[in-house]
Design a protein around this motif. Structure first.
Motif, PDB file in Angstrom:
ATOM      1  N   TYR A   1      11.683  21.529  20.548  1.00 57.41           N
ATOM      2  CA  TYR A   1      11.151  20.455  21.397  1.00 57.41           C
ATOM      3  C   TYR A   1       9.723  20.081  21.010  1.00 57.41           C
ATOM      4  CZ  TYR A   1      15.283  21.314  24.184  1.00 57.41           C
ATOM      5  OH  TYR A   1      16.587  21.447  24.586  1.00 57.41           O
ATOM      6  N   LYS A   2       9.364  20.349  19.764  1.00 54.98           N
ATOM      7  CA  LYS A   2       8.013  20.029  19.308  1.00 54.98           C
ATOM      8  C   LYS A   2       7.945  18.585  18.812  1.00 54.98           C
ATOM      9  CE  LYS A   2       7.011  24.800  17.901  1.00 54.98           C
ATOM     10  NZ  LYS A   2       6.648  25.682  16.761  1.00 54.98           N
ATOM     11  N   GLU A   3       6.745  18.007  18.846  1.00 54.05           N
ATOM     12  CA  GLU A   3       6.551  16.681  18.280  1.00 54.05           C
ATOM     13  C   GLU A   3       6.887  16.696  16.796  1.00 54.05           C
ATOM     14  OE1 GLU A   3       2.665  15.097  18.950  1.00 54.05           O
ATOM     15  OE2 GLU A   3       2.792  15.299  21.117  1.00 54.05           O
ATOM     16  N   PHE A   4       7.449  15.611  16.325  1.00 58.55           N
ATOM     17  CA  PHE A   4       7.858  15.550  14.922  1.00 58.55           C
ATOM     18  C   PHE A   4       7.281  14.349  14.178  1.00 58.55           C
ATOM     19  CE2 PHE A   4      11.119  13.738  17.668  1.00 58.55           C
ATOM     20  CZ  PHE A   4      11.201  12.438  17.184  1.00 58.55           C
ATOM     21  N   VAL A   5       6.551  13.498  14.891  1.00 56.62           N
ATOM     22  CA  VAL A   5       5.871  12.367  14.245  1.00 56.62           C
ATOM     23  C   VAL A   5       4.456  12.804  13.883  1.00 56.62           C
ATOM     24  CG1 VAL A   5       5.043   9.997  14.499  1.00 56.62           C
ATOM     25  CG2 VAL A   5       7.252  10.666  15.476  1.00 56.62           C
ATOM     26  N   LEU A   6       4.089  12.658  12.627  1.00 56.58           N
ATOM     27  CA  LEU A   6       2.801  13.119  12.135  1.00 56.58           C
ATOM     28  C   LEU A   6       1.856  11.931  11.976  1.00 56.58           C
ATOM     29  CD1 LEU A   6       4.223  15.442   9.337  1.00 56.58           C
ATOM     30  CD2 LEU A   6       3.820  16.012  11.740  1.00 56.58           C
ATOM     31  N   HIS A   7       0.574  12.164  12.199  1.00 56.71           N
ATOM     32  CA  HIS A   7      -0.366  11.050  12.051  1.00 56.71           C
ATOM     33  C   HIS A   7      -0.660  10.785  10.580  1.00 56.71           C
ATOM     34  CE1 HIS A   7      -3.793  13.633  11.083  1.00 56.71           C
ATOM     35  NE2 HIS A   7      -3.536  14.361  12.148  1.00 56.71           N
ATOM     36  N   LEU A   8      -1.157   9.592  10.303  1.00 55.72           N
ATOM     37  CA  LEU A   8      -1.482   9.202   8.937  1.00 55.72           C
ATOM     38  C   LEU A   8      -2.648  10.029   8.397  1.00 55.72           C
ATOM     39  CD1 LEU A   8      -1.456   5.305   9.389  1.00 55.72           C
ATOM     40  CD2 LEU A   8       0.425   6.726   8.553  1.00 55.72           C
ATOM     41  N   SER A   9      -2.685  10.187   7.088  1.00 52.76           N
ATOM     42  CA  SER A   9      -3.852  10.809   6.462  1.00 52.76           C
ATOM     43  C   SER A   9      -5.029   9.838   6.536  1.00 52.76           C
ATOM     44  CB  SER A   9      -3.554  11.150   5.006  1.00 52.76           C
ATOM     45  OG  SER A   9      -3.403   9.954   4.240  1.00 52.76           O
ATOM     46  N   ASP A  10      -6.224  10.329   6.249  1.00 53.83           N
ATOM     47  CA  ASP A  10      -7.402   9.463   6.282  1.00 53.83           C
ATOM     48  C   ASP A  10      -7.248   8.283   5.334  1.00 53.83           C
ATOM     49  OD1 ASP A  10      -8.316  11.387   7.976  1.00 53.83           O
ATOM     50  OD2 ASP A  10     -10.129  11.873   6.842  1.00 53.83           O
ATOM     51  N   GLU A  11      -6.743   8.530   4.146  1.00 53.97           N
ATOM     52  CA  GLU A  11      -6.601   7.463   3.160  1.00 53.97           C
ATOM     53  C   GLU A  11      -5.524   6.476   3.579  1.00 53.97           C
ATOM     54  OE1 GLU A  11      -7.534   5.183  -0.041  1.00 53.97           O
ATOM     55  OE2 GLU A  11      -8.615   6.938   0.719  1.00 53.97           O
ATOM     56  N   GLN A  12      -4.426   6.988   4.128  1.00 57.03           N
ATOM     57  CA  GLN A  12      -3.365   6.093   4.601  1.00 57.03           C
ATOM     58  C   GLN A  12      -3.860   5.215   5.751  1.00 57.03           C
ATOM     59  OE1 GLN A  12      -0.477   9.122   5.536  1.00 57.03           O
ATOM     60  NE2 GLN A  12       0.696   8.769   3.657  1.00 57.03           N
ATOM     61  N   ALA A  13      -4.600   5.811   6.684  1.00 58.12           N
ATOM     62  CA  ALA A  13      -5.140   5.040   7.803  1.00 58.12           C
ATOM     63  C   ALA A  13      -6.128   3.989   7.304  1.00 58.12           C
ATOM     64  CB  ALA A  13      -5.817   5.978   8.806  1.00 58.12           C
ATOM     65  N   LYS A  14      -6.910   4.336   6.289  1.00 58.98           N
ATOM     66  CA  LYS A  14      -7.856   3.375   5.720  1.00 58.98           C
ATOM     67  C   LYS A  14      -7.115   2.154   5.181  1.00 58.98           C
ATOM     68  CE  LYS A  14     -11.298   2.832   2.045  1.00 58.98           C
ATOM     69  NZ  LYS A  14     -12.094   3.503   0.998  1.00 58.98           N
ATOM     70  N   MET A  15      -6.037   2.380   4.451  1.00 68.21           N
ATOM     71  CA  MET A  15      -5.270   1.256   3.895  1.00 68.21           C
ATOM     72  C   MET A  15      -4.617   0.431   5.001  1.00 68.21           C
ATOM     73  SD  MET A  15      -3.491   2.556   0.367  1.00 68.21           S
ATOM     74  CE  MET A  15      -2.599   3.905   1.125  1.00 68.21           C
ATOM     75  N   GLN A  16      -4.150   1.093   6.055  1.00 67.74           N
ATOM     76  CA  GLN A  16      -3.539   0.356   7.152  1.00 67.74           C
ATOM     77  C   GLN A  16      -4.589  -0.452   7.916  1.00 67.74           C
ATOM     78  OE1 GLN A  16      -0.021   0.181   7.507  1.00 67.74           O
ATOM     79  NE2 GLN A  16      -0.497   1.050   5.499  1.00 67.74           N
ATOM     80  N   GLY A  17      -5.781   0.105   8.073  1.00 67.66           N
ATOM     81  CA  GLY A  17      -6.866  -0.641   8.696  1.00 67.66           C
ATOM     82  C   GLY A  17      -7.259  -1.857   7.877  1.00 67.66           C
ATOM     83  N   ALA A  18      -7.119  -1.737   6.549  1.00 72.20           N
ATOM     84  CA  ALA A  18      -7.451  -2.852   5.667  1.00 72.20           C
ATOM     85  C   ALA A  18      -6.502  -4.029   5.839  1.00 72.20           C
ATOM     86  CB  ALA A  18      -7.429  -2.374   4.208  1.00 72.20           C
ATOM     87  N   ARG A  19      -5.319  -3.808   6.417  1.00 71.00           N
ATOM     88  CA  ARG A  19      -4.342  -4.883   6.591  1.00 71.00           C
ATOM     89  C   ARG A  19      -4.734  -5.828   7.730  1.00 71.00           C
ATOM     90  NH1 ARG A  19       0.679  -4.166   7.977  1.00 71.00           N
ATOM     91  NH2 ARG A  19       1.476  -5.777   6.569  1.00 71.00           N
ATOM     92  N   CYS A  20      -5.650  -5.422   8.606  1.00 73.64           N
ATOM     93  CA  CYS A  20      -6.111  -6.306   9.676  1.00 73.64           C
ATOM     94  C   CYS A  20      -6.796  -7.506   9.024  1.00 73.64           C
ATOM     95  CB  CYS A  20      -7.078  -5.550  10.583  1.00 73.64           C
ATOM     96  SG  CYS A  20      -7.463  -6.379  12.124  1.00 73.64           S
ATOM     97  N   MET A  21      -6.360  -8.709   9.374  1.00 70.75           N
ATOM     98  CA  MET A  21      -6.598  -9.859   8.512  1.00 70.75           C
ATOM     99  C   MET A  21      -7.728 -10.794   8.950  1.00 70.75           C
ATOM    100  SD  MET A  21      -3.101 -11.938   9.476  1.00 70.75           S
ATOM    101  CE  MET A  21      -3.392 -13.214   8.284  1.00 70.75           C
ATOM    102  N   ASP A  22      -8.611 -10.337   9.847  1.00 70.00           N
ATOM    103  CA  ASP A  22      -9.722 -11.188  10.263  1.00 70.00           C
ATOM    104  C   ASP A  22      -9.194 -12.547  10.709  1.00 70.00           C
ATOM    105  OD1 ASP A  22     -12.309 -11.854  10.820  1.00 70.00           O
ATOM    106  OD2 ASP A  22     -12.852 -12.386   8.764  1.00 70.00           O
ATOM    107  N   CYS A  23      -8.252 -12.551  11.629  1.00 73.83           N
ATOM    108  CA  CYS A  23      -7.511 -13.761  11.978  1.00 73.83           C
ATOM    109  C   CYS A  23      -8.301 -14.730  12.852  1.00 73.83           C
ATOM    110  CB  CYS A  23      -6.192 -13.397  12.658  1.00 73.83           C
ATOM    111  SG  CYS A  23      -6.386 -12.384  14.134  1.00 73.83           S
ATOM    112  N   GLY A  24      -9.443 -14.329  13.338  1.00 78.19           N
ATOM    113  CA  GLY A  24     -10.256 -15.236  14.131  1.00 78.19           C
ATOM    114  C   GLY A  24     -10.009 -15.113  15.620  1.00 78.19           C
ATOM    115  N   ILE A  25      -8.772 -15.220  16.030  1.00 76.90           N
ATOM    116  CA  ILE A  25      -8.401 -15.015  17.431  1.00 76.90           C
ATOM    117  C   ILE A  25      -7.471 -13.807  17.484  1.00 76.90           C
ATOM    118  CG2 ILE A  25      -7.298 -15.991  19.467  1.00 76.90           C
ATOM    119  CD1 ILE A  25      -7.990 -18.749  18.423  1.00 76.90           C
ATOM    120  N   PRO A  26      -7.978 -12.649  17.871  1.00 77.39           N
ATOM    121  CA  PRO A  26      -7.168 -11.424  17.850  1.00 77.39           C
ATOM    122  C   PRO A  26      -6.182 -11.359  19.016  1.00 77.39           C
ATOM    123  CG  PRO A  26      -9.354 -10.926  18.668  1.00 77.39           C
ATOM    124  CD  PRO A  26      -9.371 -12.383  18.298  1.00 77.39           C
ATOM    125  N   PHE A  27      -5.015 -11.952  18.829  1.00 79.08           N
ATOM    126  CA  PHE A  27      -3.998 -11.943  19.881  1.00 79.08           C
ATOM    127  C   PHE A  27      -3.575 -10.514  20.238  1.00 79.08           C
ATOM    128  CE2 PHE A  27      -3.687 -16.227  18.233  1.00 79.08           C
ATOM    129  CZ  PHE A  27      -3.465 -16.992  19.367  1.00 79.08           C
TER     130      PHE A  27
END
Length: 483
Positions: free
Chosen positions: A27-53
């Motif tokens: 019954y333990k959690e099985f979803v693991l968080h991203l590594s620092d580098e993976q999170a960095k790349m995912q943060g880079a996908r935020c596209m400066d869209c102007g109006i953050p819906f």
């Protein structure tokens, strides 16, 4: 943004998870968080869209573009501060929130949305690992006392906010442990309870008092709270489940989901449960296609059920939504949970007609297929002639949602004190105006499921935070807490 072309260069990356065959062994959690580098790349996908819906799609209005950019720049501590500025418990939402923010992401119009939930998960886990999540005791005490009834996410959020501005807060919980639905509704494989415990330790250091096994309206009268405290917050859950009144409902082996799930949570916590309802070796039928039904599926898989079938009354939703039509709103589409991936047969447009069995125990479920037709603007259900069928059922779990808070005890006593209900039988309190979340008794406030009905953890946190501001303003005449 630090990487304005990141959404063109990097694909969305889902969080890693243990294989189904491995994770159903415990019954333990099985979803693991991203590594620092993976999170960095995912943060880079935020596209400066102007109006953050995404921010308007998020009930707590997380400042999502900012913490995405901070993670891209690897400024983790400031990212944590930004996240905490709007959300008291990102370790909860980063695990169990369905992420309406991602549905609202501008990139989601014609591409894969930014993995906002996975970034949030990575930020808060980093914060705990680095020791950045520390108590924030008040600089002064007000001398005002506030009672919070219910220790789910709404009650906890309100309690923490009020304690941090100097009020003496006491949280009353009718169960034997603090956490409400977080503790006894969500399975440990989705949210390990250590996350709750360490947050409670922080809150105790901030001055919050917790009293368990205190059933207001039963063990303690509502009038006692009104006499002992300057304000009262009703933050319990919408616990009255939707029943299925068909022939055979009285047979043994038919249970509400919230009678089944908490038992396993208590066993995982080390309790001994006499006559625990188990799915081991049984043909399990789950009625209801939402998150609670999915949790029943995951728990039954871990029990070792012989088979699991999940029925939904509504039609099967489309596998892909019409994005230009529904964006930025939450789309109706087919959602397959991790519990479904572990093993489950799913069927839609199925109505249960009756249960059959022998010696007082359920053995089969008789159902029929239905179709939905428009009648003057209202969708109505009609049984398909000749579609009746039956299925083996040793254990039936009713997971069809909740209709209202339990009306006896607590709400009866507060009703005598002038607290009214709305048409849906929730506690009546508006969210707008000069004193939001205040009930028809000025001293009593309401937030979370008890006020709005069955909803998401993230909505409960939002309401708890906003309610805390109104209570602070009621007690002090003004408030510096965020709205």
């Amino acid at each position: 943004m630090g990487k304005v072309t990141g959404f063109k260069e990097f694909d969305r990356l889902s969080e890693p998870a243990l294989p189904a065959a491995e994770r159903v062994k415990n019954y333990k959690e099985f979803v693991l968080h991203l590594s620092d580098e993976q999170a960095k790349m995912q943060g880079a996908r935020c596209m400066d869209c102007g109006i953050p819906f995404c921010q308007s799609g998020c009930p707590v209005n997380n400042i999502i573009p900012d913490f995405n950019d901070l993670v891209f720049r690897q400024n983790w501590q400031e990212a944590l501060d930004t996240l905490h500025s709007t959300n008291n418990f990102p370790e909860f939402t980063g695990r169990v929130c369905p992420a309406p923010c991602e549905a609202s992401c501008t990139l989601n119009i014609n591409d894969d949305a930014v993995g906002i939930k996975s970034i949030e998960h990575a930020i808060i886990d980093k914060g705990w690992e680095m020791g950045w999540v520390v108590p924030q005791p008040p600089k002064r005490k007000t001398g005002k006392r506030v009672a919070v009834v219910g220790s789910g996410p709404a009650g906890l959020a309100a309690a923490q906010q009020l304690a941090r501005v100097g009020h003496d807060v006491v949280v009353f919980e009718k169960n034997d442990r603090i956490g409400g639905l977080l503790r006894y509704g969500i399975p440990d494989f989705k949210l390990e309870k250590s996350h709750i415990d360490r947050r409670l330790a922080q809150m105790q250091a901030e001055g919050v008092q917790f009293r368990v096994s205190q059933h207001i309206g039963s063990d303690t009268p509502a009038s006692a709270l009104m006499a002992d405290f300057d304000a009262v917050i009703l933050a319990g859950g919408a616990e009255q489940p939707r029943d299925l009144p068909v022939p055979g409902r009285e047979l043994d082996g038919i249970h509400f989901a919230m009678d089944f799930l908490p038992q396993q949570n208590k066993v995982v916590a080390g309790d001994k449960i006499a006559n625990q309802t188990m799915a081991t070796g049984k043909h399990v039928v789950v009625i209801g296609g939402g998150d609670t039904g999915s949790d029943c599926v995951g728990t039954s898989n871990r029990h070792g059920a012989a088979s699991i079938t999940q029925f939904e009354l509504m039609p099967m939703p489309p596998e892909e939504e019409n994005r230009p039509l529904v964006w930025p709103y939450w789309p109706v589409k087919l959602r397959t949970s991790s519990s479904h991936e572990e093993g489950c047969e799913r069927d839609w447009s199925v109505a249960t007609k009756r249960f059959e069995g022998s010696n007082g125990k359920v053995e089969k479920l008789v159902a029929a297929r239905v179709e939905w037709k428009d009648h003057g603007g209202q969708m109505r259900m009609q049984e398909v002639p000749g579609s009746e069928f039956e299925i083996n059922a040793d254990l039936v779990l009713l997971a069809m949602g909740f209709v209202a808070p339990t009306s006896t005890g607590l709400l009866e006593q507060f009703a005598a004190l002038g607290v009214e209900k709305d048409q849906r039988q929730n506690v009546k309190a508006a969210t707008e105006g000069t004193m939001a979340y205040q009930t028809t008794n000025p001293k009593v406030f309401a937030a979370g499921d008890m006020r709005r009905g069955q909803s998401l953890v993230v909505w409960a946190i939002r309401e708890g935070r906003q309610c805390a501001r109104s209570v602070d303003e009621y007690l002090m005449g003004t408030s510096d807490l965020p709205r």
